[in-house]
Structures are given as structure tokens and as C-alpha cells.
Design an enzyme around this catalytic site. Structure first.
Site, PDB file in Angstrom:
ATOM      1  N   THR A   9      -4.611  -3.248  -1.295  1.00 60.87           N
ATOM      2  CA  THR A   9      -3.488  -3.997  -0.608  1.00 60.87           C
ATOM      3  C   THR A   9      -2.280  -2.882  -0.611  1.00 60.87           C
ATOM      4  O   THR A   9      -2.395  -1.982  -1.387  1.00 60.87           O
ATOM      5  CB  THR A   9      -2.950  -5.208  -1.134  1.00 60.87           C
ATOM      6  OG1 THR A   9      -2.392  -5.946  -0.152  1.00 60.87           O
ATOM      7  CG2 THR A   9      -2.509  -5.103  -2.624  1.00 60.87           C
ATOM      8  N   THR A  10      -1.354  -3.388   0.097  1.00 62.29           N
ATOM      9  CA  THR A  10      -0.173  -2.750   0.045  1.00 62.29           C
ATOM     10  C   THR A  10       0.951  -3.793   0.131  1.00 62.29           C
ATOM     11  O   THR A  10       1.028  -4.574   1.284  1.00 62.29           O
ATOM     12  CB  THR A  10      -0.014  -1.676   1.218  1.00 62.29           C
ATOM     13  OG1 THR A  10      -0.587  -0.691   1.105  1.00 62.29           O
ATOM     14  CG2 THR A  10       1.527  -0.997   0.902  1.00 62.29           C
TER      15      THR A  10
END
Length: 268
Positions: free
Chosen positions: A54-55
Site C-alpha cells: 500500500t501507500t
């Protein structure tokens, strides 16, 4: 100088004035172990490893706090969803982000939300982000073996914007800017070069947008929609933008600012 905590699910990029939490340590931490990747047991010694990534990012600026996340959920090498909500409300003034295992993150942030809302009903005053962060880290320290990486953000007892990075190792670090997840090295490179305290709200939103977009362009586990939230000083949070990362131009073809799609309304 205290050593920064080790992320167990990706790279935690931290800069500015991050410092260790003052929460007293009253437990004996077990030895550090490598992060256990979730898997599905097929029997006969075979299993499918469910990689994830994810970011997420958050930073403090003159107008409060900006949080931005992607929305892709991974199932191994497959895209499980491109519309996952990775920003979860704790109270009307506090937000949490999630990175790691979606089930663990959403469960514990929602459990934190329930505790904070009960606390507010009992005390008759809004909970602070500092209180929420320390309650969450206490719960995680009592339940090892999870896959949780989160940022809890809001204002402290003095009314100052603050962000806490918390993960399943029991780490609790306060700072002014963080990027968490597999795409964080790409996002932090954008923030590190352009983040200043005197950004306007529009400039802060566009900076967060470009930072997440850079990560979605380079990191296979990040993508989908870019959701951006704003927490003004002394006010409740609101979502200010939602942009399809796939519809944005290549971030490496010039340095043009992207116009975010404004989202009306706020959570109460």
C-alpha cells in the site's frame, strides 16, 4: 538518540521532527521476528502466500494535517479490490490510516474508535490524537502476531496538529510527516523535496496527490483511487479529493500540477 522503529510490513519513511513516544514501557518485548506474510493453507504442505502492499502518507502544514492514501487491496499477485477505504475515522476529529493486513487494521482501528467514542461520552469532551495513539499501542502490545501499520492523526491537548506512527511491534512515534507501506520510498521522495510549513491548502492537496501518484506508478501493490483528507486546526476532518490514479498523466512526463476532484461533506 533513540533508534527509529523497524517496520515489519514494508518501509516506513520518516523525516522532519519525528521523535519517540514518551509512553512508559512496562513490558518486556519479545525478540524481533521477521514479518509473517499471511497465507492460505492448501494442505499437503502447500500454501499460497498473500503478499500485500500500500501507500499511505500524512504531513503537518500551516493549515492542519493532510492525509492521502491509495485504494488498492492485493491478494497475492492479484488485485483484490481497487476501492478499499484505507482512511478510517476514529472520532469526528481523529483519523487513522491502514497498511498491512486489511482485516487486522480495520478491526483494531474500529475497536479504537469504539473506545474513544465511549470515552468522549463519559468525559464530555473530544478525545485527543495523543490519547487515541496511546490506547491503540496498548492494545497492539497485548495482541502480538498481527499485521498492523497505522498513522493516528489529529490534535493534541494543546491544540497542535500531531501524527503518530504505530505498528504491531509496539512502536509509537510522534512526528510531523510519515509515509508508510510498500510504495512509501517513492512517495517520500516527492514530499522530501517540496514539503514546507507555509503551503496553502490547495498546494498541500496537490503535493499529496503527486506523492501518492508517484507511488502508484512505480509500486505494483499500490493503485486505484487516491483519497485525500484534511484535518483543520480545531475542526473535524473532511475528505477533500478523490482521484482515479489511472486517469492521471505519467508523473515522469513533466512536473505539471494535477487538479484534484473536490469532494464535499465531512464526517460528524
Amino acid at each position: 538518540m533513540k533508534r527509529a522503529p523497524r517496520s515489519l510490513f514494508g518501509i516506513v519513511a520518516m523525516f522532519a521532527s519525528a521523535q519517540s513516544s514518551s509512553l512508559p514501557l512496562t513490558f518486556k518485548a519479545p525478540p524481533q521476528t521477521p514479518f509473517a506474510t499471511p497465507s492460505i493453507d492448501l494442505g499437503n504442505g502447500q500454501a499460497i502466500e498473500m503478499s500485500h502492499g500500500t501507500t499511505t502518507l500524512a504531513f503537518v502544514f500551516g493549515g492542519g494535517i493532510i492525509a492521502a492514501v491509495d485504494s488498492r487491496a492485493s491478494l497475492g499477485k492479484l488485485v483484490g479490490s481497487r476501492t478499499t477505504d484505507k482512511v478510517l475515522p476514529v472520532t469526528r476529529n481523529i483519523l487513522g490510516t491502514m497498511a498491512g493486513g486489511a482485516a487486522d487494521c480495520s478491526y483494531w482501528i474500529r475497536a479504537l474508535s469504539a473506545r474513544m467514542r465511549l470515552w468522549e461520552l463519559g468525559e464530555g469532551s473530544p478525545a485527543t490524537a495523543s490519547l487515541a495513539a496511546h490506547v491503540l499501542v496498548g492494545m497492539l502490545r497485548s495482541n502480538r502476531g498481527l499485521s498492523v501499520g497505522t498513522m493516528i492523526m489529529g490534535c493534541d491537548s494543546a491544540g497542535e496538529p500531531c501524527i503518530y506512527y504505530i505498528d504491531d511491534s509496539g512502536a509509537c512515534v510522534r512526528g510531523t510527516s510519515f509515509a508508510v507501506g510498500s510504495g512509501s520510498p517513492y512517495a517520500i521522495s516527492v514530499l522530501d523535496s517540496e514539503l514546507t510549513r507555509d503551503l496553502s491548502l490547495e498546494e498541500a492537496i496537490n503535493l499529496a496527490l503527486r506523492a501518492i501518484q508517484r507511488a502508484t506508478h512505480r509500486d505494483a501493490f499500490s493503485g486505484g483511487y487516491i483519497n485525500i483528507f484534511h484535518i483543520p486546526r480545531g475542526e473535524g476532518w473532511r475528505q477533500v479529493a478523490r482521484v482515479d490514479s489511472g486517469a492521471l498523466p505519467n508523473p515522469h512526463q513533466g512536473k505539471a500540477r494535477h487538479q484534484a476532484t473536490q469532494v464535499q461533506g465531512s464526517e460528524t
